[in-house]
Design a protein around this motif. Structure first.
Motif, mmCIF file in Angstrom:
data_model
loop_
_atom_site.group_PDB
_atom_site.id
_atom_site.type_symbol
_atom_site.label_atom_id
_atom_site.label_comp_id
_atom_site.label_asym_id
_atom_site.label_seq_id
_atom_site.Cartn_x
_atom_site.Cartn_y
_atom_site.Cartn_z
ATOM 1 N N SER A 114 27.105 -102.303 -37.831
ATOM 2 C CA SER A 114 26.549 -102.709 -36.866
ATOM 3 C C SER A 114 26.981 -102.183 -35.428
ATOM 4 C CB SER A 114 26.955 -104.351 -36.374
ATOM 5 O OG SER A 114 26.668 -104.763 -35.157
ATOM 6 N N ALA A 115 26.162 -101.887 -34.534
ATOM 7 C CA ALA A 115 26.317 -101.218 -33.027
ATOM 8 C C ALA A 115 27.542 -102.167 -32.227
ATOM 9 C CB ALA A 115 25.178 -100.906 -32.366
ATOM 10 N N HIS A 116 27.157 -103.258 -32.604
ATOM 11 C CA HIS A 116 27.803 -104.274 -31.680
ATOM 12 C C HIS A 116 28.969 -104.856 -32.133
ATOM 13 C CE1 HIS A 116 23.740 -104.423 -30.249
ATOM 14 N NE2 HIS A 116 24.225 -104.031 -29.357
ATOM 15 N N ARG A 117 29.031 -105.338 -33.467
ATOM 16 C CA ARG A 117 30.312 -106.005 -34.271
ATOM 17 C C ARG A 117 31.281 -104.895 -34.834
ATOM 18 N NH1 ARG A 117 25.793 -108.127 -35.580
ATOM 19 N NH2 ARG A 117 24.807 -109.474 -36.432
ATOM 20 N N THR A 118 30.835 -103.728 -35.317
ATOM 21 C CA THR A 118 31.458 -102.784 -35.878
ATOM 22 C C THR A 118 31.489 -101.545 -34.980
ATOM 23 O OG1 THR A 118 30.063 -102.329 -37.516
ATOM 24 C CG2 THR A 118 31.887 -103.931 -38.173
ATOM 25 N N PRO A 119 31.684 -101.427 -33.747
ATOM 26 C CA PRO A 119 31.328 -100.030 -33.179
ATOM 27 C C PRO A 119 32.253 -98.982 -33.550
ATOM 28 C CG PRO A 119 32.356 -101.684 -31.544
ATOM 29 C CD PRO A 119 31.976 -102.417 -32.988
ATOM 30 N N ASP A 120 33.358 -99.361 -34.012
ATOM 31 C CA ASP A 120 34.272 -98.271 -34.627
ATOM 32 C C ASP A 120 33.768 -97.510 -35.701
ATOM 33 O OD1 ASP A 120 36.073 -98.534 -32.477
ATOM 34 O OD2 ASP A 120 37.236 -100.122 -33.444
ATOM 35 N N GLU A 121 33.370 -98.634 -36.799
ATOM 36 C CA GLU A 121 32.832 -97.964 -38.020
ATOM 37 C C GLU A 121 31.553 -97.227 -37.666
ATOM 38 O OE1 GLU A 121 33.935 -100.770 -37.487
ATOM 39 O OE2 GLU A 121 35.089 -101.339 -39.121
ATOM 40 N N ALA A 122 30.734 -97.504 -36.657
ATOM 41 C CA ALA A 122 29.342 -96.637 -36.345
ATOM 42 C C ALA A 122 29.965 -95.261 -35.551
ATOM 43 C CB ALA A 122 28.720 -97.586 -35.045
ATOM 44 N N HIS A 123 30.993 -95.428 -34.984
ATOM 45 C CA HIS A 123 31.465 -93.971 -34.409
ATOM 46 C C HIS A 123 31.921 -93.142 -35.500
ATOM 47 C CE1 HIS A 123 34.686 -91.295 -32.788
ATOM 48 N NE2 HIS A 123 33.671 -91.184 -31.791
ATOM 49 N N GLU A 124 32.500 -93.726 -36.387
ATOM 50 C CA GLU A 124 33.098 -92.922 -37.488
ATOM 51 C C GLU A 124 32.326 -92.387 -38.459
ATOM 52 O OE1 GLU A 124 36.000 -91.588 -40.336
ATOM 53 O OE2 GLU A 124 36.304 -91.990 -38.466
ATOM 54 N N PHE A 125 31.174 -93.222 -38.832
ATOM 55 C CA PHE A 125 30.109 -92.834 -39.574
ATOM 56 C C PHE A 125 29.360 -91.705 -38.978
ATOM 57 C CE2 PHE A 125 25.730 -92.496 -41.305
ATOM 58 C CZ PHE A 125 25.843 -92.393 -42.551
ATOM 59 N N ALA A 126 29.039 -91.697 -37.781
ATOM 60 C CA ALA A 126 28.079 -90.745 -37.223
ATOM 61 C C ALA A 126 29.024 -89.556 -36.925
ATOM 62 C CB ALA A 126 27.800 -91.063 -35.686
ATOM 63 N N SER A 127 30.194 -89.593 -36.513
ATOM 64 C CA SER A 127 30.930 -88.481 -36.335
ATOM 65 C C SER A 127 31.419 -87.665 -37.531
ATOM 66 C CB SER A 127 32.200 -88.593 -35.568
ATOM 67 O OG SER A 127 33.065 -89.562 -35.847
ATOM 68 N N THR A 128 31.447 -88.357 -38.753
ATOM 69 C CA THR A 128 31.638 -87.768 -39.945
ATOM 70 C C THR A 128 30.489 -87.305 -41.012
ATOM 71 O OG1 THR A 128 32.235 -89.650 -41.114
ATOM 72 C CG2 THR A 128 34.011 -88.594 -40.006
#
Length: 163
Positions: free
Chosen positions: A37-51
């Motif tokens: 989730s862009a809103h509930r798990t933004p750190d995971e979104a960032h991690e997924f996109a950047s790796t």
């Protein structure tokens, strides 16, 4: 033969994502499906996109409804192509999702398919991969020829019914 990451804002979006998964697997493309989730798990979104690129992902499909920021958040952190898949909502029938995805600020493009257009999201990802993979391009040509044949057969059958 390519790898596509498919993200959805919540598990309830899986029915919309399922046709994309099916068409990609039918073409022999590896798929990684996640709930982020862009809103509930933004750190995971960032991690997924950047790796994603280093994990072999070449295209990312993001399904989301309502505010539908997932595709834009992912696109902000990667140079990979991102396809937005708007999910139909009760409030506006998916128009809210569609507009949230398609109206991205300059510099953060997200390709967008129609509301609940999972199959088209998968096909668009395949067309992107076909630039690099001739085997996928060949399968897409065959897929489109089969669609043409079906339409032609349907037309002949209709003409026969009409006498």
């Amino acid at each position: 033969m390519g790898k596509v990451g498919i993200l959805m804002g919540s598990k309830s979006d899986f029915d919309v994502v399922k046709p994309a998964v099916s068409v990609l697997k039918k073409f022999g493309v590896e798929v990684e499906v996640r709930v982020i989730s862009a809103h509930r798990t933004p750190d995971e979104a960032h991690e997924f996109a950047s790796t994603a690129k280093e994990k072999g992902i070449e295209v990312i499909i993001c399904a989301a409804g309502k505010a539908a920021h997932l595709g834009g958040v992912i696109a902000a952190f990667t140079t990979l192509p991102v396809i937005g898949l708007p999910v139909k909502t009760d409030m506006m029938g998916g128009l809210d999702s569609l507009l949230s995805i398609v109206q991205m600020p300059a510099g953060i493009p997200v390709a967008t398919v129609g509301v609940n257009g999972g199959e088209n999201a998968g096909l668009l990802a395949l067309q992107m991969l076909a630039i690099k993979y001739p085997e996928i391009e060949k399968q897409l040509v065959e897929y489109k020829m089969a669609m043409k044949t079906k339409i032609n057969n349907d037309d002949v059958a209709l003409q026969e019914m009409l006498g």
